[in-house]
Write an enzyme that holds these catalytic residues in place. Structure first.
Site, mmCIF file in Angstrom:
data_model
loop_
_atom_site.group_PDB
_atom_site.id
_atom_site.type_symbol
_atom_site.label_atom_id
_atom_site.label_comp_id
_atom_site.label_asym_id
_atom_site.label_seq_id
_atom_site.Cartn_x
_atom_site.Cartn_y
_atom_site.Cartn_z
ATOM 1 N N HIS A 232 -2.192 2.193 -42.891
ATOM 2 C CA HIS A 232 -1.643 1.600 -41.670
ATOM 3 C C HIS A 232 -0.313 2.291 -41.371
ATOM 4 O O HIS A 232 0.685 2.073 -42.055
ATOM 5 C CB HIS A 232 -1.432 0.106 -41.870
ATOM 6 C CG HIS A 232 -1.108 -0.628 -40.601
ATOM 7 N ND1 HIS A 232 -0.849 0.008 -39.402
ATOM 8 C CD2 HIS A 232 -0.981 -1.970 -40.349
ATOM 9 C CE1 HIS A 232 -0.592 -0.888 -38.474
ATOM 10 N NE2 HIS A 232 -0.670 -2.101 -39.019
ATOM 11 N N CYS B 82 3.434 -2.662 -34.239
ATOM 12 C CA CYS B 82 2.232 -1.837 -34.387
ATOM 13 C C CYS B 82 1.571 -1.495 -33.056
ATOM 14 O O CYS B 82 0.604 -0.740 -33.027
ATOM 15 C CB CYS B 82 1.225 -2.545 -35.298
ATOM 16 S SG CYS B 82 1.903 -2.924 -36.920
ATOM 17 N N HIS C 82 -7.994 -2.351 -34.278
ATOM 18 C CA HIS C 82 -6.728 -2.322 -35.017
ATOM 19 C C HIS C 82 -7.036 -2.390 -36.510
ATOM 20 O O HIS C 82 -6.505 -1.607 -37.285
ATOM 21 C CB HIS C 82 -5.851 -3.486 -34.571
ATOM 22 C CG HIS C 82 -4.446 -3.419 -35.061
ATOM 23 N ND1 HIS C 82 -3.663 -2.289 -34.911
ATOM 24 C CD2 HIS C 82 -3.663 -4.337 -35.685
ATOM 25 C CE1 HIS C 82 -2.468 -2.513 -35.438
ATOM 26 N NE2 HIS C 82 -2.441 -3.748 -35.913
#
Length: 401
Positions: A333, A165, A299
């Protein structure tokens, strides 16, 4: 030090292109919808660009073309570097290839899938032409970067980072370095992701990381992440080159921080020392103090551990308080592309003097200055945070020009 600026942005998400995504985000809308995409799997909340999963090549071509148009550039761009990453890349293609393989095995009567028989089976299947392997080279992990190089006719350096990520910010950091070291004056950089596949969903579900209803970053009721599709790429160039061609400038890349926990295959280190080091490294390289930061794009995955650790980090490093939000409650996400989307939202925030809200947050668990509705505020300096599986920590600092 060479000033590196952003002159073009291309983005696509479940909420649409850059303009539509930004408008929906500021309005507090979400692109997350419950769907049963694969019959063998249950219904999951997902953030899809369309009604069915998109493919990596299509997403890449769309965002690259949009970024070039926004920057006022046309191919060929022979001297333009390319840094396009993806954490899952062409996994969907490989899963489909595996399904074809096992379907063909069954049709040909092969029951034993031990390695010795698999070779024989694959040979027989290939002879029957039931699996087409002509284009397998187009499914390698560097697919998006190579496709982009062809799209713009680049003969400059081509990089294809994969850092879970943290991929998106890592890609921008590599592009920044290419310019700083004089290898390129212009680089197109970012990340793309088409990760909604049976294996990805089943894997995250098995880990207990998937939400059942939606994504609620930093909220007391958060229960996990929601997978989303999308991508964002940027045209980075020297300020001198941008000014010479009178280009629109979104902002300046001030610096970055990259560290690794070296702790666990997927869990983050609860001590947070490596993530803290990444933020400190970024601030030092950018010649900034913590109090210089006006906004942090977190995040904020809406998982229990990530949000807890990230909130602790922000509280520790920014005790004076700083505006914070995560946009994953709106876009889902997007894994490797998530940091790139976050950078795009930071640039839009600087341009419009509007901070994006933390969509889905109604009952904060942590005592931070969360942005819960689109907020008018002038911002000069901001950070974008990404924390990937395996403890890959990436931080980017941006400033208004």
């Amino acid at each position: 030090m060479v000033e590196v600026v952003v002159t073009g942005v291309g983005l696509i998400s479940a909420l649409g292109d850059l303009e539509n995504t930004w408008k929906s985000l500021i309005a507090g809308k979400s692109g997350i919808i419950p769907r049963q995409i694969f019959t063998e799997l249950p219904i999951f909340p997902l953030a899809l660009i369309g009604k069915i999963p998109n493919n990596l090549t299509n997403i890449t071509e769309l965002v690259v073309a949009a970024a070039l148009k926004d920057a006022g550039l046309l191919p060929p761009l022979i001297d333009c570097g390319v840094v396009i990453g993806s954490s899952r890349s062409c996994q969907a293609s490989w899963e489909e290839l595996a399904r074809q393989f096992y379907r063909s095995q069954q049709q040909l009567g092969y029951q034993d899938t031990a390695s010795s028989n698999c070779v024989i089976s694959l040979s027989s299947i290939a002879q029957e032409n039931t699996i087409k392997l002509e284009h397998w080279l187009d499914t390698l992990p560097n697919r998006a970067a190579i496709a982009t190089a062809r799209q713009i006719s680049s003969a400059a350096p081509v990089l294809a980072p994969m850092a879970a990520c943290a991929t998106g910010i890592w890609a921008i950091a590599q592009a920044y370095n290419l310019i700083q070291t004089g290898q390129c004056q212009r680089v197109i950089a970012g990340a793309v992701e088409a990760a909604i596949t049976p294996l990805t969903l089943a894997g995250f579900d098995k880990m207990g990381a998937l939400a059942k209803t939606g994504a609620y970053p930093f909220d007391c009721k958060r229960s996990g992440l929601v997978l989303g599709e999308g991508g964002a790429v940027f045209v980075l160039e020297t300020a001198e080159l941008a000014q010479r061609r009178d280009a629109k400038i979104y902002g300046e890349v001030l610096g970055f921080g990259l560290t690794a926990d070296a702790y666990h295959v997927c869990a983050t280190d609860s001590r947070g020392s490596s993530a803290i080091a990444a933020v400190k490294q970024c601030l030092e390289r950018s010649k900034l103090l913590s109090e210089d930061i006006d906004y942090i794009h977190a995040h904020g995955t809406a998982t229990q551990l990530n949000d807890h650790h990230e909130a602790q980090l922000i509280k520790y490093l920014f005790p004076q308080g700083v505006a914070v939000s995560s946009t994953k409650g709106a876009t889902g996400h997007t894994l490797g592309a998530s940091g790139a989307l976050g950078v795009a939202f930071c640039l839009m925030a600087m341009e419009s003097n509007l901070l994006p809200p933390c969509v889905g947050l109604t009952a904060p668990e942590f005592d931070l200055d969360f942005v819960t509705v689109g907020q008018s505020r002038e911002v000069q300096k901001m950070l974008c945070l990404s924390f990937g599986f395996g403890g890959q920590n990436a931080v980017l600092a941006l400033g208004k020009v």
